[in-house]
Enzyme design. Structure first.
Site, mmCIF file in Angstrom:
data_model
loop_
_atom_site.group_PDB
_atom_site.id
_atom_site.type_symbol
_atom_site.label_atom_id
_atom_site.label_comp_id
_atom_site.label_asym_id
_atom_site.label_seq_id
_atom_site.Cartn_x
_atom_site.Cartn_y
_atom_site.Cartn_z
ATOM 1 N N ASP A 38 -1.197 -2.696 5.207
ATOM 2 C CA ASP A 38 -0.578 -1.661 4.372
ATOM 3 C C ASP A 38 0.450 -2.266 3.421
ATOM 4 O O ASP A 38 1.075 -3.282 3.731
ATOM 5 C CB ASP A 38 0.080 -0.610 5.279
ATOM 6 C CG ASP A 38 0.336 0.702 4.553
ATOM 7 O OD1 ASP A 38 -0.186 0.887 3.434
ATOM 8 O OD2 ASP A 38 1.061 1.542 5.110
ATOM 9 N N HIS A 55 -4.187 -4.607 -4.376
ATOM 10 C CA HIS A 55 -5.390 -4.718 -3.526
ATOM 11 C C HIS A 55 -6.038 -6.088 -3.702
ATOM 12 O O HIS A 55 -6.509 -6.697 -2.750
ATOM 13 C CB HIS A 55 -6.381 -3.603 -3.848
ATOM 14 C CG HIS A 55 -5.845 -2.228 -3.569
ATOM 15 N ND1 HIS A 55 -5.162 -1.924 -2.415
ATOM 16 C CD2 HIS A 55 -5.869 -1.080 -4.294
ATOM 17 C CE1 HIS A 55 -4.796 -0.645 -2.440
ATOM 18 N NE2 HIS A 55 -5.212 -0.111 -3.576
ATOM 19 N N LEU A 149 -15.608 -16.289 15.543
ATOM 20 C CA LEU A 149 -14.763 -15.106 15.322
ATOM 21 C C LEU A 149 -15.588 -13.908 14.829
ATOM 22 O O LEU A 149 -16.415 -14.046 13.926
ATOM 23 C CB LEU A 149 -13.700 -15.446 14.263
ATOM 24 C CG LEU A 149 -12.821 -14.285 13.796
ATOM 25 C CD1 LEU A 149 -11.793 -13.917 14.869
ATOM 26 C CD2 LEU A 149 -12.111 -14.631 12.484
HETATM 27 C C1 IPE Z 1 -3.782 3.144 6.349
HETATM 28 O O1 IPE Z 1 -2.918 3.013 5.275
HETATM 29 C C2 IPE Z 1 -5.187 2.837 5.928
HETATM 30 C C3 IPE Z 1 -5.475 1.435 5.601
HETATM 31 C C4 IPE Z 1 -4.633 0.442 5.679
HETATM 32 C C5 IPE Z 1 -6.821 1.190 5.172
HETATM 33 P P1 IPE Z 1 -2.521 4.267 4.371
HETATM 34 O O2 IPE Z 1 -1.616 3.741 3.329
HETATM 35 O O3 IPE Z 1 -3.747 4.980 3.924
HETATM 36 O O4 IPE Z 1 -1.751 5.182 5.413
HETATM 37 P P2 IPE Z 1 -0.694 6.369 5.164
HETATM 38 O O5 IPE Z 1 -1.282 7.282 4.138
HETATM 39 O O6 IPE Z 1 0.568 5.736 4.689
HETATM 40 O O7 IPE Z 1 -0.536 7.002 6.510
HETATM 41 C C1 IPE Z 2 -3.140 -0.597 1.925
HETATM 42 O O1 IPE Z 2 -2.199 -0.561 0.908
HETATM 43 C C2 IPE Z 2 -4.545 -0.638 1.416
HETATM 44 C C3 IPE Z 2 -5.284 0.616 1.640
HETATM 45 C C4 IPE Z 2 -4.845 1.678 2.218
HETATM 46 C C5 IPE Z 2 -6.639 0.648 1.144
HETATM 47 P P1 IPE Z 2 -1.800 0.806 0.200
HETATM 48 O O2 IPE Z 2 -2.705 1.009 -0.958
HETATM 49 O O3 IPE Z 2 -1.746 1.914 1.180
HETATM 50 O O4 IPE Z 2 -0.342 0.450 -0.323
HETATM 51 P P2 IPE Z 2 0.920 1.382 -0.297
HETATM 52 O O5 IPE Z 2 1.096 1.860 1.107
HETATM 53 O O6 IPE Z 2 0.661 2.498 -1.240
HETATM 54 O O7 IPE Z 2 2.034 0.487 -0.727
HETATM 55 MG MG MG Z 3 -0.304 2.643 2.364
#
Ligand code: IPE
Ligand code: IPE
Ligand code: MG
Length: 259
Positions: A38, A55, A149
């Protein structure tokens, strides 16, 4: 710490596996590590870049952490790449995320094969765009005989959706007389999940300072050790994985019993 390079030069390298975590001695290295990757969006925003740049930067961390997990002798690495809730994001961002598996595998598949890594998927592949599905299917197919792995991508994955699918499958089995309701036990439920042939995660890592599960592996995390980092996913390095594993090794897992 000594490191054998391909050209057979032994040398000290930064970021090499700490002595205490080296494979032969690493009896308590977690068998299965799951990561909620995240913070990509915030990483990009902090640099004045579009979210998708985060990303792309996150892919580098995926590469580095996969190699580090392999170096540690971890058997399964599950990476939460796209949740069933992430479809709520703007179309452009979803499209970008759906193009990443293809891009990642195009550059990484050869090395994954060389490293004997087996690629797997948990989640519902049906809703994925054809190009995403094709790339993932191909990676799964060409690595299916590999014995190293297990790199398990959670893609269009939701813990509740997984449980709903399992309940439905068990209900159908009861209806068809294949299983007696009284025979539905924890093992029967576990066998109806995507992870039926995988051990539960021993260690869950979530980056970016968020302290929640966001619908990730709700059944499987029942007794998993949790480790949170304030680092944003694109900043996560192999040393951070080592730190999490070292911390894990100091935990006392009691499973409700006494020590
Ligand atoms: C969780 O992250 C999903 C992934 C890392 C793929 P999100 O960014 O979607 O989660 P929330 O919305 O903060 O709970
Ligand atoms: C995690 O990073 C990747 C996915 C959920 C696909 P985010 O895109 O949720 O990044 P933040 O949380 O908005 O910073
Ligand atoms: Mg996120």
């Amino acid at each position: 710490m000594r490191w054998q390079r391909e050209d057979n030069q032994v040398q000290d390298l930064p970021g090499a596996v700490p002595e205490a975590l080296e494979r032969p001695k690493a009896t308590a290295v977690p068998e299965h590590v799951a990561i909620i990757m995240d913070g990509n969006g915030r990483w990009a925003e902090a640099r004045g870049l579009p979210r998708v740049a985060g990303h792309r930067a996150g892919m580098k961390a995926v590469r580095e952490v996969t190699v580090a997990a392999d170096d540690l002798g971890i058997r399964v690495l599950t990476l939460y790449a796209f949740s069933t809730e992430n479809w709520k994001r703007p179309r452009d961002e979803v499209d970008f995320l759906m193009a990443l598996p293809q891009e990642f595998l195009l550059t990484e598949l050869k090395e994954l094969i060389d490293k004997n890594v087996r690629v797997r998927l948990i989640g519902d592949p049906e809703a994925l765009p054809a190009h995403t599905r094709k790339a993932v299917d191909e990676a799964i197919r060409v690595t299916s005989e590999n014995t190293g792995l297990i790199l398990n991508f959670a893609l269009n994955y939701g813990g509740r959706m997984e449980l709903v699918r399992a309940v439905r499958a068990l209900a159908e089995a009861v209806r068809d007389g294949r299983i007696d309701p009284a025979a539905i036990d924890e093992q029967a439920v576990a066998n109806a999940l995507y992870t039926r042939d995988l051990p539960d995660p021993d260690l869950l890592i979530r980056t970016s300072g968020e302290l929640r599960l966001s619908n990730f592996m709700l059944w499987q995390l029942a007794y998993t050790e949790l480790w949170f980092s304030d680092k944003l996913w694109p900043d996560f390095r192999r040393e951070d994985l080592f730190a999490a594993v070292e911390d894990f090794r100091r935990r006392d897992r009691r499973y409700g019993g006494l020590r």
